[in-house]
Motif scaffolding. Structure first.
Motif: not given
Length: 215
Positions: A186-195
């Protein structure tokens, strides 16, 4: 079951094909204890394990890392094998090998473009393999268990080791991403909404960049 027949198609759900050299290892005994059926094959090539989710695993032990650069040749052959499988690399990150880990991580992830998963030893490796085997079948085990309890401990423990990620964020990540492989890629853009943005960068760096101590 005919091992040769499943070698190209991949093992069925709940099974692992292991290189013959692992037959009497503690890792195999732990796998069997994790309700994984093991088939042995002496013609797996460089890979140590084939998993039922179109993945294979190469295991780099503490002794491999400490012994020098010999493991690099094996990793290059692994990357160049032309496999249609997702190529994962499990690397022992222990008290003795941790000083070399940043260099190994850089070589595996940045130079070769492979997915690296750090483990403390064979027991944790077997737990992680078992989790991948059972967690990436036809059903999504993380989503199925979301209402009844937390994700399985081995994967949760792996994610909790990422700097800046505690139990709550780790559970949220494993609920959002359906497999360890997807989380690692997963890239940062995909992770950002979660964490959030800061933790997203830390998680991505953990799997894809050399540790800060090694730079």
């Amino acid at each position: 079951m005919d091992t040769n027949a499943v070698l190209n198609a991949g093992p069925p759900y709940g099974h692992v094909i292991a290189s013959e050299k692992w037959r009497n290892s503690s890792l195999i005994q732990s796998l069997k204890g994790g309700a994984v059926r093991v088939l042995f094959e002496d013609r797996l090539g460089v890979a140590d394990f084939h998993l039922p989710n179109n993945s294979c695993v190469l295991y780099v032990s503490e002794s491999d890392v400490i012994a020098g650069n010999g493991y690099k040749r094996k990793l290059v052959r692994y990357r160049n094998s032309g496999s249609r499988l997702q190529e994962l690399v499990l690397v022992e990150n222990t008290r003795l090998s941790e000083q070399y880990f940043a260099a190994v991580q850089k070589f595996v992830v940045l130079d070769l473009g492979l997915t690296l998963l750090p483990v403390a030893g064979p027991t944790e490796a077997s737990q992680l393999i078992a989790q991948i085997v059972h967690g990436e079948g036809r059903e999504n085990p993380f989503r199925r268990r979301a209402s009844s309890g937390p994700p399985e401990p081995p994967v949760l423990a792996l994610v909790r080791r990422v700097p800046g990620v505690g139990g709550v964020k780790a559970a949220a990540l494993l609920e959002r991403f359906s497999s360890v492989r997807l989380l690692c890629n997963a890239g940062p853009a995909e992770l950002e909404p979660v964490v959030g943005p800061a933790a997203a960068r830390q998680i991505h760096d953990f799997f894809h960049k050399p540790a800060a101590a090694g730079t």
